[in-house]
Design a protein around this motif. Sequence first.
Motif, PDB file in Angstrom:
ATOM      1  N   SER A 331       0.824  -1.210   0.000  1.00  0.00           N
ATOM      2  CA  SER A 331       0.000   0.000   0.000  1.00  0.00           C
ATOM      3  C   SER A 331       0.860   1.263   0.000  1.00  0.00           C
ATOM      4  O   SER A 331       0.353   2.366   0.043  1.00  0.00           O
ATOM      5  N   GLN A 332       2.181   1.087  -0.017  1.00  0.00           N
ATOM      6  CA  GLN A 332       3.057   2.259   0.020  1.00  0.00           C
ATOM      7  C   GLN A 332       3.900   2.381  -1.235  1.00  0.00           C
ATOM      8  O   GLN A 332       4.725   3.276  -1.350  1.00  0.00           O
ATOM      9  N   THR A 333       3.720   1.441  -2.162  1.00  0.00           N
ATOM     10  CA  THR A 333       4.509   1.453  -3.388  1.00  0.00           C
ATOM     11  C   THR A 333       3.681   2.046  -4.519  1.00  0.00           C
ATOM     12  O   THR A 333       2.519   1.700  -4.691  1.00  0.00           O
ATOM     13  N   CYS A 334       4.300   2.936  -5.296  1.00  0.00           N
ATOM     14  CA  CYS A 334       3.571   3.571  -6.391  1.00  0.00           C
ATOM     15  C   CYS A 334       3.446   2.581  -7.555  1.00  0.00           C
ATOM     16  O   CYS A 334       4.443   2.041  -8.015  1.00  0.00           O
ATOM     17  N   HIS A 339       8.130   3.556  -6.822  1.00  0.00           N
ATOM     18  CA  HIS A 339       8.801   4.117  -5.654  1.00  0.00           C
ATOM     19  C   HIS A 339       7.999   3.760  -4.392  1.00  0.00           C
ATOM     20  O   HIS A 339       6.797   3.984  -4.337  1.00  0.00           O
ATOM     21  N   ALA A 340       8.698   3.195  -3.410  1.00  0.00           N
ATOM     22  CA  ALA A 340       8.009   2.832  -2.168  1.00  0.00           C
ATOM     23  C   ALA A 340       8.346   3.827  -1.082  1.00  0.00           C
ATOM     24  O   ALA A 340       9.516   4.060  -0.796  1.00  0.00           O
ATOM     25  N   ASN A 341       7.345   4.433  -0.515  1.00  0.00           N
ATOM     26  CA  ASN A 341       7.572   5.406   0.540  1.00  0.00           C
ATOM     27  C   ASN A 341       6.328   5.508   1.414  1.00  0.00           C
ATOM     28  O   ASN A 341       5.213   5.651   0.912  1.00  0.00           O
ATOM     29  N   LYS A 342       6.576   5.455   2.715  1.00  0.00           N
ATOM     30  CA  LYS A 342       5.484   5.532   3.685  1.00  0.00           C
ATOM     31  C   LYS A 342       4.673   6.818   3.498  1.00  0.00           C
ATOM     32  O   LYS A 342       3.464   6.838   3.694  1.00  0.00           O
ATOM     33  N   LEU A 343       5.379   7.894   3.115  1.00  0.00           N
ATOM     34  CA  LEU A 343       4.736   9.207   3.012  1.00  0.00           C
ATOM     35  C   LEU A 343       3.749   9.301   1.844  1.00  0.00           C
ATOM     36  O   LEU A 343       2.927  10.210   1.802  1.00  0.00           O
ATOM     37  N   GLN A 348      -5.869   6.594   5.264  1.00  0.00           N
ATOM     38  CA  GLN A 348      -6.438   5.258   5.061  1.00  0.00           C
ATOM     39  C   GLN A 348      -6.802   5.017   3.600  1.00  0.00           C
ATOM     40  O   GLN A 348      -6.574   3.946   3.061  1.00  0.00           O
ATOM     41  N   SER A 349      -7.349   6.063   2.952  1.00  0.00           N
ATOM     42  CA  SER A 349      -7.852   5.845   1.592  1.00  0.00           C
ATOM     43  C   SER A 349      -7.060   6.570   0.505  1.00  0.00           C
ATOM     44  O   SER A 349      -7.193   6.246  -0.666  1.00  0.00           O
ATOM     45  N   GLU A 350      -6.243   7.573   0.897  1.00  0.00           N
ATOM     46  CA  GLU A 350      -5.566   8.366  -0.138  1.00  0.00           C
ATOM     47  C   GLU A 350      -4.131   7.926  -0.370  1.00  0.00           C
ATOM     48  O   GLU A 350      -3.367   7.718   0.572  1.00  0.00           O
ATOM     49  N   PHE A 351      -3.773   7.871  -1.654  1.00  0.00           N
ATOM     50  CA  PHE A 351      -2.389   7.595  -2.026  1.00  0.00           C
ATOM     51  C   PHE A 351      -1.938   8.682  -3.000  1.00  0.00           C
ATOM     52  O   PHE A 351      -2.632   8.978  -3.976  1.00  0.00           O
ATOM     53  N   GLU A 352      -0.785   9.282  -2.699  1.00  0.00           N
ATOM     54  CA  GLU A 352      -0.214  10.250  -3.642  1.00  0.00           C
ATOM     55  C   GLU A 352       1.293  10.062  -3.618  1.00  0.00           C
ATOM     56  O   GLU A 352       1.948  10.284  -2.602  1.00  0.00           O
ATOM     57  N   CYS A 353       1.834   9.624  -4.753  1.00  0.00           N
ATOM     58  CA  CYS A 353       3.254   9.274  -4.805  1.00  0.00           C
ATOM     59  C   CYS A 353       4.120  10.509  -4.568  1.00  0.00           C
ATOM     60  O   CYS A 353       3.943  11.539  -5.226  1.00  0.00           O
ATOM     61  N   VAL A 354       5.060  10.425  -3.625  1.00  0.00           N
ATOM     62  CA  VAL A 354       5.921  11.573  -3.324  1.00  0.00           C
ATOM     63  C   VAL A 354       6.934  11.820  -4.442  1.00  0.00           C
ATOM     64  O   VAL A 354       7.513  12.893  -4.534  1.00  0.00           O
ATOM     65  N   LEU A 355       7.138  10.812  -5.306  1.00  0.00           N
ATOM     66  CA  LEU A 355       8.124  10.979  -6.369  1.00  0.00           C
ATOM     67  C   LEU A 355       7.482  11.482  -7.661  1.00  0.00           C
ATOM     68  O   LEU A 355       7.861  12.505  -8.212  1.00  0.00           O
ATOM     69  N   CYS A 356       6.450  10.762  -8.152  1.00  0.00           N
ATOM     70  CA  CYS A 356       5.879  11.129  -9.443  1.00  0.00           C
ATOM     71  C   CYS A 356       4.512  11.803  -9.340  1.00  0.00           C
ATOM     72  O   CYS A 356       3.958  12.258 -10.341  1.00  0.00           O
ATOM     73  N   GLY A 357       3.964  11.861  -8.149  1.00  0.00           N
ATOM     74  CA  GLY A 357       2.700  12.562  -7.961  1.00  0.00           C
ATOM     75  C   GLY A 357       1.451  11.787  -8.345  1.00  0.00           C
ATOM     76  O   GLY A 357       0.347  12.327  -8.319  1.00  0.00           O
ATOM     77  N   ALA A 362      -6.051   4.372  -2.145  1.00  0.00           N
ATOM     78  CA  ALA A 362      -4.984   3.530  -1.585  1.00  0.00           C
ATOM     79  C   ALA A 362      -5.270   2.037  -1.730  1.00  0.00           C
ATOM     80  O   ALA A 362      -4.354   1.243  -1.944  1.00  0.00           O
ATOM     81  N   ASP A 363      -6.540   1.649  -1.631  1.00  0.00           N
ATOM     82  CA  ASP A 363      -6.866   0.228  -1.744  1.00  0.00           C
ATOM     83  C   ASP A 363      -6.653  -0.288  -3.173  1.00  0.00           C
ATOM     84  O   ASP A 363      -6.255  -1.431  -3.378  1.00  0.00           O
ATOM     85  N   VAL A 364      -6.943   0.575  -4.155  1.00  0.00           N
ATOM     86  CA  VAL A 364      -6.720   0.190  -5.549  1.00  0.00           C
ATOM     87  C   VAL A 364      -5.215   0.056  -5.794  1.00  0.00           C
ATOM     88  O   VAL A 364      -4.758  -0.866  -6.481  1.00  0.00           O
TER      89      VAL A 364
END
Length: 405
Positions: A331-334, A339-343, A348-357, A362-364
Motif C-alpha cells: 500500500s506504500q509502493t507507487c 517508488h516505495a515510501n510511507k509518506l 487510510q484511503s488516499e495515495f499520492e506518490c511523493v516521487l511522481c505525484g 490507496a486500496d486500488v
Amino acid sequence: MIIRKAYKYRLNTNAETEQLMSQYAGNCRYLWNKSLALNLYHLQNNQPMIWYQELDWFSKLWKKSDDYAFLKLSPAQTLQQTLKQLERAFKDAFDKKQPLKKIPTFKKRGERDSFSFPQGFKIEGRRIFLPKIGWVNFRKSRDIEGTPKNVTVSRQGKYWFVSIQVEMETSEPIHPATSMIGMDMGVKRLFTLSNGDFEAPINVDCFKNKIKRLQKRLAKKVKFSNNWRKLKEKINRLHTKIAHIRHDILHKFSTTLSKSHAIIVLENLQIKNMTKSAKGDMDKPGSMVKQKSGLNRVILDQGWGLLKTFLEYKQLWLGGQVMYVDPKYTSQTCPVCQHANKLSRKSQSEFECVLCGHEEHADVVGAKNVLGRGHRLLACGEKDVSLLCEAGTRQFSNELEPAVA
Ligand SMILES: [Zn+2]
C-alpha cells in the motif's frame, strides 16, 4: 482430478430387512451418544478428547460386557464408521475455517437414523448387497458412474434409502476466463480489485445491536431459569443467522470472482497471526492493543479467511488458480514508478506518490501492486518481491503494519 459424488436411491425393503436396519441404526446411535457423552464430559473437565483409536478400543470392551452385548449384533464396520464420524464432527467443530460447524449433538430415535459401510458391499444392476443384511433391491433412477467407495443406509420418514458415494477421475477443467486480477482485503472495504471494483463490508449491525440488547436482558435473568434459557436460545439463533448471512454473501462474491478470473492474486497475510498479535508479548506488551483489537474484530467479522477458502476451492473446481504474494509495502509502493515510501500513503484511503505525484485510492494501489507481484512471480518465478521493494524503502521501519499497510 478426482471428484467425489453421491447417488441416492430408495430401497425396496421388507419387514425383515427393515427390522435389521432399524437395529443397526439404533446401535450406531447408541454408540454415538455414549461416545459423545464421554467426550463432552472430558471437555467440561478440561481433559483430553478421546479420539477414534481409543473409542474403538472402548467399544470392543463394551461389546464383551453383558450390558452392551447387543452391539455385537451390528456389522463391526458400521460401529467403527460411527466413531470415525464422531471424530470428524468434533474436528470440524474445532476448525476455525468452518464457523458453521457446531459441537456434535445427541441423536434421538428416528432422527437421522443411519449407518455406513466403507467396504463389503456389492452393487449389481438394481440391487445392492449389504453385509449381514443381504441383497436389497433399490429403485434405480439413474446410472452410477465412477467407483463406489462407501454406502450409507438411512431412514427418512417410513422409507429407507441408500446413498452410494463414488470417486471418479475427470480431466482437468479449463477455466472459462483468461484474466488475472489482484485483490486487496481491507477494513473500510471488504475487498478492492486491481480494476477498481470493490465491495462494501458485510453489515450485520442490526442483528448485533439486537444481540446486545438481549444480552443485557439476559444478565438480569436468573441463570438457568426457563426465561433465561429461552433468551439464550434466541441469542444463539441470532448468532447462527449472522453466520449464515456472512456465508451467503461470501459465497456469492467468491463465485462471481472465481468465474470471472482465471488467476486471483492475494496478499499472503497470516490472518491467524494478525488476529493474535494485538496482546503483544512479555517483551513488547501490545502498544496498539486498542486499535489492533478493533481491527482484529473486523477481520474475523468480515470472514477474510472464509473468503480465501471459498476462492481456493472454487478456483480448483473451475481450473483456475489463487496465487499468494508477499504483502510488504503493497500500500506504500507507487504502481506507476514503483517508488516505495510511507509518506505516499496520505491516509487510510488516499495515495499520492511523493516521487511522481500519481494519485489513486490507496486500496486500488494495494490491489494493483498485488497484481503486479503476481505477474512478476509468474514471469520469472520471482519469489522474494520484498527484496526489490526494500531497496527503495530503507528510510522507514520495515515493520509491516497489519492489514491497513
Ligand atoms: Zn510514483
